[in-house]
Write a protein that holds these residues in place. Sequence first.
Motif, PDB file in Angstrom:
ATOM      1  N   ASN A 455     -58.112  68.405 -23.261  1.00  0.00           N
ATOM      2  CA  ASN A 455     -57.549  67.347 -24.344  1.00  0.00           C
ATOM      3  C   ASN A 455     -57.256  68.003 -25.533  1.00  0.00           C
ATOM      4  N   GLN A 456     -55.830  67.838 -25.902  1.00  0.00           N
ATOM      5  CA  GLN A 456     -55.289  68.326 -26.994  1.00  0.00           C
ATOM      6  C   GLN A 456     -55.353  67.183 -28.336  1.00  0.00           C
ATOM      7  N   ASP A 457     -55.705  66.379 -27.933  1.00  0.00           N
ATOM      8  CA  ASP A 457     -55.798  65.190 -29.073  1.00  0.00           C
ATOM      9  C   ASP A 457     -56.678  65.169 -29.973  1.00  0.00           C
ATOM     10  N   SER A 458     -56.822  64.403 -31.020  1.00  0.00           N
ATOM     11  CA  SER A 458     -57.991  64.186 -32.003  1.00  0.00           C
ATOM     12  C   SER A 458     -58.713  63.290 -31.645  1.00  0.00           C
ATOM     13  N   LYS A 459     -58.324  62.314 -30.587  1.00  0.00           N
ATOM     14  CA  LYS A 459     -59.231  61.138 -30.104  1.00  0.00           C
ATOM     15  C   LYS A 459     -59.902  61.304 -28.641  1.00  0.00           C
ATOM     16  N   LYS A 460     -60.838  60.976 -28.381  1.00  0.00           N
ATOM     17  CA  LYS A 460     -61.526  60.946 -27.097  1.00  0.00           C
ATOM     18  C   LYS A 460     -60.553  60.196 -26.186  1.00  0.00           C
ATOM     19  N   VAL A 461     -60.427  60.843 -24.856  1.00  0.00           N
ATOM     20  CA  VAL A 461     -59.560  60.037 -24.023  1.00  0.00           C
ATOM     21  C   VAL A 461     -60.306  59.635 -22.743  1.00  0.00           C
ATOM     22  N   LYS A 462     -60.229  58.394 -22.156  1.00  0.00           N
ATOM     23  CA  LYS A 462     -60.745  58.278 -20.755  1.00  0.00           C
ATOM     24  C   LYS A 462     -59.477  58.148 -19.652  1.00  0.00           C
ATOM     25  N   TYR A 463     -59.744  59.185 -18.694  1.00  0.00           N
ATOM     26  CA  TYR A 463     -58.803  59.167 -17.729  1.00  0.00           C
ATOM     27  C   TYR A 463     -59.350  59.103 -16.242  1.00  0.00           C
ATOM     28  N   ASN A 464     -58.412  58.762 -15.357  1.00  0.00           N
ATOM     29  CA  ASN A 464     -58.833  58.627 -13.907  1.00  0.00           C
ATOM     30  C   ASN A 464     -58.722  59.940 -13.298  1.00  0.00           C
ATOM     31  N   LEU A 465     -59.591  60.441 -12.440  1.00  0.00           N
ATOM     32  CA  LEU A 465     -59.210  61.711 -11.728  1.00  0.00           C
ATOM     33  C   LEU A 465     -58.972  61.095 -10.355  1.00  0.00           C
ATOM     34  N   CYS A 466     -57.871  61.352  -9.894  1.00  0.00           N
ATOM     35  CA  CYS A 466     -57.296  60.536  -8.609  1.00  0.00           C
ATOM     36  C   CYS A 466     -56.823  61.445  -7.577  1.00  0.00           C
ATOM     37  N   GLY A 468     -55.549  61.101  -3.761  1.00  0.00           N
ATOM     38  CA  GLY A 468     -55.024  59.960  -2.791  1.00  0.00           C
ATOM     39  C   GLY A 468     -55.327  58.865  -3.400  1.00  0.00           C
ATOM     40  N   MET A 469     -55.987  57.911  -2.805  1.00  0.00           N
ATOM     41  CA  MET A 469     -56.153  56.319  -3.036  1.00  0.00           C
ATOM     42  C   MET A 469     -57.545  56.107  -3.449  1.00  0.00           C
ATOM     43  N   VAL A 470     -58.277  57.156  -3.960  1.00  0.00           N
ATOM     44  CA  VAL A 470     -59.531  56.928  -4.742  1.00  0.00           C
ATOM     45  C   VAL A 470     -59.430  57.663  -6.115  1.00  0.00           C
ATOM     46  N   ALA A 471     -60.392  57.344  -7.135  1.00  0.00           N
ATOM     47  CA  ALA A 471     -60.274  57.824  -8.232  1.00  0.00           C
ATOM     48  C   ALA A 471     -61.837  57.586  -8.685  1.00  0.00           C
ATOM     49  N   THR A 472     -61.903  58.402  -9.952  1.00  0.00           N
ATOM     50  CA  THR A 472     -63.336  58.096 -10.790  1.00  0.00           C
ATOM     51  C   THR A 472     -63.014  58.194 -12.355  1.00  0.00           C
ATOM     52  N   GLU A 473     -63.512  57.665 -13.060  1.00  0.00           N
ATOM     53  CA  GLU A 473     -63.141  57.419 -14.347  1.00  0.00           C
ATOM     54  C   GLU A 473     -64.017  58.554 -15.168  1.00  0.00           C
ATOM     55  N   ILE A 474     -63.319  59.329 -16.117  1.00  0.00           N
ATOM     56  CA  ILE A 474     -64.068  60.406 -16.864  1.00  0.00           C
ATOM     57  C   ILE A 474     -63.718  60.329 -18.418  1.00  0.00           C
ATOM     58  N   GLU A 475     -64.466  60.554 -19.301  1.00  0.00           N
ATOM     59  CA  GLU A 475     -64.279  60.597 -20.476  1.00  0.00           C
ATOM     60  C   GLU A 475     -64.285  62.006 -21.101  1.00  0.00           C
ATOM     61  N   ILE A 476     -63.307  62.156 -21.835  1.00  0.00           N
ATOM     62  CA  ILE A 476     -63.222  63.844 -22.322  1.00  0.00           C
ATOM     63  C   ILE A 476     -63.038  63.518 -24.013  1.00  0.00           C
ATOM     64  N   PRO A 477     -64.064  64.299 -24.483  1.00  0.00           N
ATOM     65  CA  PRO A 477     -64.046  64.234 -26.147  1.00  0.00           C
ATOM     66  C   PRO A 477     -62.574  64.643 -26.720  1.00  0.00           C
ATOM     67  N   SER A 478     -62.578  64.327 -27.881  1.00  0.00           N
ATOM     68  CA  SER A 478     -61.186  64.999 -28.594  1.00  0.00           C
ATOM     69  C   SER A 478     -61.470  66.677 -28.530  1.00  0.00           C
ATOM     70  N   HIS A 479     -60.334  67.216 -28.647  1.00  0.00           N
ATOM     71  CA  HIS A 479     -60.244  68.803 -28.742  1.00  0.00           C
ATOM     72  C   HIS A 479     -61.349  69.338 -27.606  1.00  0.00           C
ATOM     73  N   ALA A 480     -61.184  68.928 -26.412  1.00  0.00           N
ATOM     74  CA  ALA A 480     -62.177  69.537 -25.589  1.00  0.00           C
ATOM     75  C   ALA A 480     -61.373  69.964 -24.167  1.00  0.00           C
ATOM     76  N   ILE A 481     -62.208  70.887 -23.576  1.00  0.00           N
ATOM     77  CA  ILE A 481     -62.025  71.226 -22.221  1.00  0.00           C
ATOM     78  C   ILE A 481     -63.025  70.927 -21.095  1.00  0.00           C
ATOM     79  N   GLN A 482     -62.410  70.399 -19.997  1.00  0.00           N
ATOM     80  CA  GLN A 482     -63.622  70.147 -18.913  1.00  0.00           C
ATOM     81  C   GLN A 482     -63.157  70.648 -17.840  1.00  0.00           C
ATOM     82  N   THR A 483     -64.210  71.185 -17.005  1.00  0.00           N
ATOM     83  CA  THR A 483     -64.075  71.565 -15.550  1.00  0.00           C
ATOM     84  C   THR A 483     -64.739  70.756 -14.717  1.00  0.00           C
TER      85      THR A 483
END
Length: 486
Positions: A455-466, A468-483
């Motif tokens: 996440n390059q943004d200065s705000k946290k972001v909620k995104y869907n890891l998709c 196929g036709m399924v997903a899970t919602e994840i929140e990433i903090p501002s200026h963060a990296i996730q594995t």
Amino acid sequence: MKVVIIPIIVLVVSSVFSQQKKESFSSMFSIENKSVTVFTSADSTSLKLSRANSNLTFRAFNQPLETDICIFVNPNKQFQTFIGIGGAITDASAEVFAKLSKEKQLEFLNAYFSSDKGIGYSVIRTNMNSCDFSSKSYTYITEGDNELQSFSIDIDKEYKLPLLKKAMAMIGKKASLYISPWSPPAFMKDNNNVLQGGKLLPEYYQPWANYYVKYINELEKEGIPVWGLTIQNEPMAKQRWESCIYSAEEERDFLKKFLGPTLKKAGLGNKKIIVWDHNRDLITQRVNVILDDKDASKYVWGIGFHWYENWSGGNQMYENIDAVNEMYPTKNLLFTEGCVEKFDSKKYQLWANGERYGKSMINDFNNGTVGWTDWNILLDQYGGPNHVQNFCFSPIHADVTKDELIYTPSYFFIGHFSKFIQKGAKRISSVASRSKLLTTSFLNPDGKIVTIVMNQDSKKVKYNLCIGMVATEIEIPSHAIQTLIY
């Protein structure tokens, strides 16, 4: 809402390491009953490769809306095979390591080379003859000895070889060590100087090719197996430190007429030869000249590149790597050097330094890179030693007066890749629906997917890891990296 699980099956064929761009391991991936484990590092927090307490599960997710932020991963679309991530064991790194206590040395080795206690480096680059990150200039022969009768690597035995041996032992069979020269001996060059550029004189092409053979054989006598080599570090840079200039035609001719045949004749034809080993800016011209010549191309395993092309004031030219991959898909792309320049101890924890790594690694892998090599793995509290005062950052610094290791953001950013992506993994399609998020994904030999999101943004972001036709919602903090592991 009832959760609908739709399995996605990915069939992959078996692979051989030397053909990693064409083939893959035997595996099967299904999303059924999978959960997602999340590791996060974030600016201005205590999160540093920190595992979230709860695992996430998938739900039915059909058509995303324009307002949904998504990472779309498709395991059916597979690309290059991953060989590893690592850094350079230079004279400087080895000298600083030797000044640490035994306890701190062990901590350091675990931090880099243990997958459990550290970030699992498996690739090592080291300098043949001195480089700027040496305490002095040196070669392995006496000046003027074109027969190489005096060849000796005794100078490496005090610091560099002991660290190389410890690192290689900890990595084990996964290790890929390659060598790079910064300059031939002075008498072999037209400027009679190991510094300030200059060119290899034609009458010394063969003695210089023999030099690689001598060095590789000496390392292997010491129990240090050599996987490959680059022909010349930064062959278009005239530096105040050790350097040597080759035009594209000169590098091509040295390779096809001297170095390639010499290595083959010496029984070292299996060593991976890497051309260019310089920035992304001129890379296409270099590879066009070398790889369009079939007699030179047959010796080339891959193309090495650095990230310093922004010296001109422009941006990183990631697209040039994609262009090379498109033109020469059977050759391998390897990132061979990058660091944050202009050392300043006040910027040890500058988050932007880590973000530079994350952005480069994601873009380089998405453009076809098979492995990624950082510069010095360790420097002291002054950004050295360096015999020309070209002081830089490394992911870990040591304050040798305090016997203290200092972990910078770059260490954690690199770890989000190197700790989790396994040798032999296949890169798979991974695309973000918003420009603020960067992503890349790999399918590991053990059947799990590794997705990295930045996440390059200065705000946290909620995104869907998709998937196929399924997903899970994840929140990433501002200026963060996730594995994400699933």
